[in-house]
Write an enzyme that holds these catalytic residues in place. Structure first.
Site, PDB file in Angstrom:
ATOM      1  N   HIS A 204       0.787  -1.239   0.000  1.00  0.00           N
ATOM      2  CA  HIS A 204       0.000   0.000   0.000  1.00  0.00           C
ATOM      3  C   HIS A 204       0.816   1.285   0.000  1.00  0.00           C
ATOM      4  O   HIS A 204       0.250   2.381  -0.113  1.00  0.00           O
ATOM      5  CB  HIS A 204      -1.013  -0.005   1.156  1.00  0.00           C
ATOM      6  N   THR A 243      -5.304 -18.628   4.515  1.00  0.00           N
ATOM      7  CA  THR A 243      -5.700 -18.616   3.109  1.00  0.00           C
ATOM      8  C   THR A 243      -5.145 -17.382   2.410  1.00  0.00           C
ATOM      9  O   THR A 243      -5.279 -16.266   2.917  1.00  0.00           O
ATOM     10  CB  THR A 243      -7.238 -18.628   2.997  1.00  0.00           C
ATOM     11  N   CYS A 329       1.806   6.625  12.398  1.00  0.00           N
ATOM     12  CA  CYS A 329       1.569   5.587  13.400  1.00  0.00           C
ATOM     13  C   CYS A 329       1.773   6.108  14.819  1.00  0.00           C
ATOM     14  O   CYS A 329       1.159   5.631  15.748  1.00  0.00           O
ATOM     15  CB  CYS A 329       2.494   4.412  13.168  1.00  0.00           C
TER      16      CYS A 329
HETATM   17  C1  PLP Z   1       4.332   1.592   6.578  1.00  0.00           C
HETATM   18  C2  PLP Z   1       5.566   0.983   7.118  1.00  0.00           C
HETATM   19  C3  PLP Z   1       5.521  -0.217   7.838  1.00  0.00           C
HETATM   20  C4  PLP Z   1       4.226  -0.912   8.166  1.00  0.00           C
HETATM   21  O1  PLP Z   1       3.680  -1.457   6.998  1.00  0.00           O
HETATM   22  P1  PLP Z   1       2.154  -1.975   6.980  1.00  0.00           P
HETATM   23  O2  PLP Z   1       2.073  -2.688   5.669  1.00  0.00           O
HETATM   24  O3  PLP Z   1       1.308  -0.754   7.028  1.00  0.00           O
HETATM   25  O4  PLP Z   1       1.983  -2.877   8.137  1.00  0.00           O
HETATM   26  C5  PLP Z   1       6.705  -0.740   8.288  1.00  0.00           C
HETATM   27  N1  PLP Z   1       7.877  -0.136   8.043  1.00  0.00           N
HETATM   28  C6  PLP Z   1       7.961   1.010   7.359  1.00  0.00           C
HETATM   29  C7  PLP Z   1       9.286   1.635   7.108  1.00  0.00           C
HETATM   30  C8  PLP Z   1       6.812   1.618   6.880  1.00  0.00           C
HETATM   31  O5  PLP Z   1       6.891   2.756   6.220  1.00  0.00           O
END
Ligand code: PLP
Length: 395
Positions: A204, A243, A329
């Site tokens: 994403h 799955t 986050c």
């Molecule tokens: C966004 C991010 C994550 C977490 O990824 P998710 O797919 O949202 O769990 C971990 N490490 C870094 C450096 C990120 O930018």
């Protein structure tokens, strides 16, 4: 959809590219089979699509398809890599080396292991956000089992010297994990050339869907052992049961193949927008660039502004542009960013910081409007602050 703020938060997430949407669509209702159903056509169809995506991902990083383990995202990949290695190599040693500027998915997994009795070294970074390789060499010990250093930082976009770090780990016979959530599709990655043993990815941040990621796990020279963290049906070579979400996996594959195809032209375009933004706002009074400008993701800009309240700044920017302070986050906690703290920024500077994440769909007009609005907002807050000071003085 009209009049929404300009989206400049591409390190938090990105929209799904239309081409990715189209590739995924048939796998929600028409080709809905379980890829693990080997006894009928419904399973074969989705298994074939999953296989193709797996090949694309492997090719993107110079790996082989069997070395790709699908997960729910980079958070899970980081947890699987770190806890999985810690558990599997427990009898060899209990020391892990990582860096203070890592994502919380790495730091918190390490803290958890710390509580269980493992020992973790959190290396500092230099003022520009880069790791000192001599310090890394010094930190590796006889009982070190894993080094975890991210490829690209999610707040300041700083690119660590992954190839050099890989060489150091290889030389020392220590496994090397890198969190490449921000790097995949943005900068070239090669697990062979860079001596990477484990690599975390997510879809994403690269115009793919949320909820799908992968962990590359090296199978030869050396073969990495991982203790699974999710047990069940023995999917993904027993390392991660559950799955497989075929529509998301197809989208992940498509997103990465588009990103690789367009990497060169897109990174030049995005970098030009980033440089244009910095050129315009760098003249703001008391503005500081956070992190190296040269070893940096093309679409990232992170600045701190003196004499401005961080909350007031974000509130002022919000109607016009979607940016973030620190990482999405941790910003809910409203604490100064641990990354800026590690760069040696004072708590005040850390608080009034803005992270711009420029991406595929941003235009030059948007950048110009964002620059203008940033300058106006900062200046009005600074003059208000000076006004307050004067009032204080005259009392
Ligand atoms: C966004 C991010 C994550 C977490 O990824 P998710 O797919 O949202 O769990 C971990 N490490 C870094 C450096 C990120 O930018």
């Amino acid at each position: 959809m009209t009049n929404r703020p300009i989206y400049l938060d591409c390190h938090a997430t990105t929209p799904v590219d239309q081409r990715v949407m189209e590739a995924m669509q048939p796998f929600f209702s028409e080709y809905f089979g379980n890829p693990a159903s080997v006894q009928h056509m419904y399973g074969w169809e989705t298994e074939a699509a999953v296989k193709q995506a797996r090949e694309t991902l492997a090719e993107a990083i110079g790996a082989t398809p069997v070395e790709i383990i699908f997960t729910s995202g980079a958070t899970e990949s980081n947890n699987l890599a770190i806890k999985g290695v810690a558990e599997a190599y427990f009898s060899k040693g209990q020391h892990i080396v990582t860096v203070q500027t890592e994502h919380n998915a790495v730091l918190d997994a390490c803290k958890y292991l710390d509580k269980l009795g493992f020992e973790v070294t959190y290396l500092p970074v230099q003022a520009d956000g880069l790791l000192d390789l001599e310090q890394l060499k010094q930190a590796i010990r006889e009982d070190t089992i894993l080094v975890s250093v991210m490829a690209a930082n999610n707040e300041i976009g700083v690119l660590q010297p992954i190839e050099e770090i890989g060489a150091i780990c290889h030389e020392a016979g220590v496994l090397f994990h890198t969190d490449a959530a921000q790097a995949i599709g943005k900068i070239p990655l090669d697990v062979q050339k860079m001596n990477i043993d484990l690599l975390s990815m997510t879809a994403h941040k690269a115009y793919g869907p949320k909820g799908i990621g992968a962990l590359y796990v090296r199978r030869r020279h050396p073969r990495v052992n991982l203790a699974p963290q999710i047990h069940g049906g023995d999917h993904e070579r027993g390392m991660r049961s559950g799955t497989l979400p075929a529509p998301l996996i197809v989208g992940f594959g498509k997103a990465v193949s588009v990103a690789l195809e367009e990497m060169e032209t897109e990174s030049q375009r995005v970098k030009a927008l980033r440089d244009r933004l910095w050129e315009k706002i760098r003249h703001i009074d008391g503005i500081h660039l956070n992190g190296s400008l040269t070893h940096r993701l093309p679409g990232n800009l992170n600045v701190s502004v003196e004499s401005v309240d961080g909350n007031a700044l974000l509130l002022g920017l919000q109607p016009v542009m979607a940016v973030s302070s620190g990482s999405a986050c941790t910003s809910a906690k409203r604490e100064p960013s641990h990354v800026l703290h590690a760069l040696g920024r004072s708590a005040d500077l850390g608080f009034a910081s803005i992270r711009f994440g420029i991406g595929r769909f941003n235009t030059q007009e948007e950048i110009d409007r964002a620059a203008e609005h940033t300058i106006e907002t900062v200046q009005s807050l600074q003059s208000a602050a000076r006004g307050n000071q004067n009032v204080g003085v005259s009392k």
